[in-house]
Design an enzyme around this catalytic site. Sequence first.
Site, PDB file in Angstrom:
ATOM      1  N   THR A   1      -5.539  26.491 -45.226  1.00  0.00           N
ATOM      2  CA  THR A   1      -5.075  25.679 -44.109  1.00  0.00           C
ATOM      3  C   THR A   1      -5.174  24.221 -44.529  1.00  0.00           C
ATOM      4  OG1 THR A   1      -5.780  27.298 -42.462  1.00  0.00           O
ATOM      5  CG2 THR A   1      -5.450  25.042 -41.695  1.00  0.00           C
TER       6      THR A   1
ATOM      7  N   LYS B   1       0.040  27.420 -38.062  1.00  0.00           N
ATOM      8  CA  LYS B   1      -1.421  27.563 -38.077  1.00  0.00           C
ATOM      9  C   LYS B   1      -2.073  26.538 -37.165  1.00  0.00           C
ATOM     10  CE  LYS B   1      -5.531  28.992 -39.173  1.00  0.00           C
ATOM     11  NZ  LYS B   1      -6.060  29.088 -40.545  1.00  0.00           N
TER      12      LYS B   1
ATOM     13  N   LYS C   1     -12.206  20.371 -39.469  1.00  0.00           N
ATOM     14  CA  LYS C   1     -11.209  19.975 -40.471  1.00  0.00           C
ATOM     15  C   LYS C   1      -9.813  20.323 -39.972  1.00  0.00           C
ATOM     16  CE  LYS C   1      -9.911  22.624 -43.648  1.00  0.00           C
ATOM     17  NZ  LYS C   1      -8.783  23.543 -43.969  1.00  0.00           N
TER      18      LYS C   1
END
Length: 294
Positions: A101, A176, A244
């Site tokens: 990701t 995502k 993150k």
Amino acid sequence: MQKQGTKLAFLGLGVMGAPMAGHLQKAGHDVTVYNRTATKAADWADTYGGSHAATPREAATGADFVFACVGNDDDLRSVTLGNDGAFAGMSAGAVFVDHTTVSAAVTRELAAAAGAAQISFVDAPISGGQAGAENGQLSIMCGGDGGAFARALPVMEIYSKICRRIGDSGAGQMTKMCNQIAIAGVVQGLSEALHFAEKAGLDGRAVVEVISQGAAGSWQMANRYETMLDDEFEHGFAVDWMRKDLGICLDTSDEIGASLPLTALVDQFYKDVQKLGGGRWDTSSLIQRLRKMG
């Protein structure tokens, strides 16, 4: 169906990457792995019977498909670019599949670099957590050239329950972000519901048994409520990694003009969890913030 015995490389052997690479080797493919901590790569090879390499370039040399599942933008650049990077070892026509990701910006950057080397690049972030990786039941959302995706699909299907191309390069990463945005709000709502039940003197398990069968039901409720009630937070995606990811979501929202007020708020709640020492707790630990900070 992708023929067995295809030469593959897998870069990154964390809690997700190691079992994913293991599924590929068990399916009969010839897998060479690379990990920054070399002992993990050696241990993986001992466990699954594949090979391990000292550099990403060495692992990728001669591979038809190279997969990566590392930490962040800089980690991905480190395993792809430069003299020891995977791109330097890959042959023209090979396909690089990124399960990390990362930002859509670095995806487009690396897709361009791959294209210049006549390598196809598919961004393919994953959802389903450690259990999904171990059980071969991941959800994979992809972006990139349709032909490259079609070639890689039979391999990715080995460890997925759904794998779909959403659009051009970067579309997988954007999808995502949608996933993480949705999770953040659901986990906060579930945390507040269970915290409220505790304060009201209710049996949390009985409450969930009833409300999970109605409109309140969710994957998070079904899979995390018991550990949340038991103060156990070692069962999934870590808070540090979620922050993150949410940072990527918030940065991108500024770029595209999207409004994410709830996501921004939950990101700060996760920051509070980090202050409690919970950076490595799983994302359901939002309930602990409510218990300790109110």
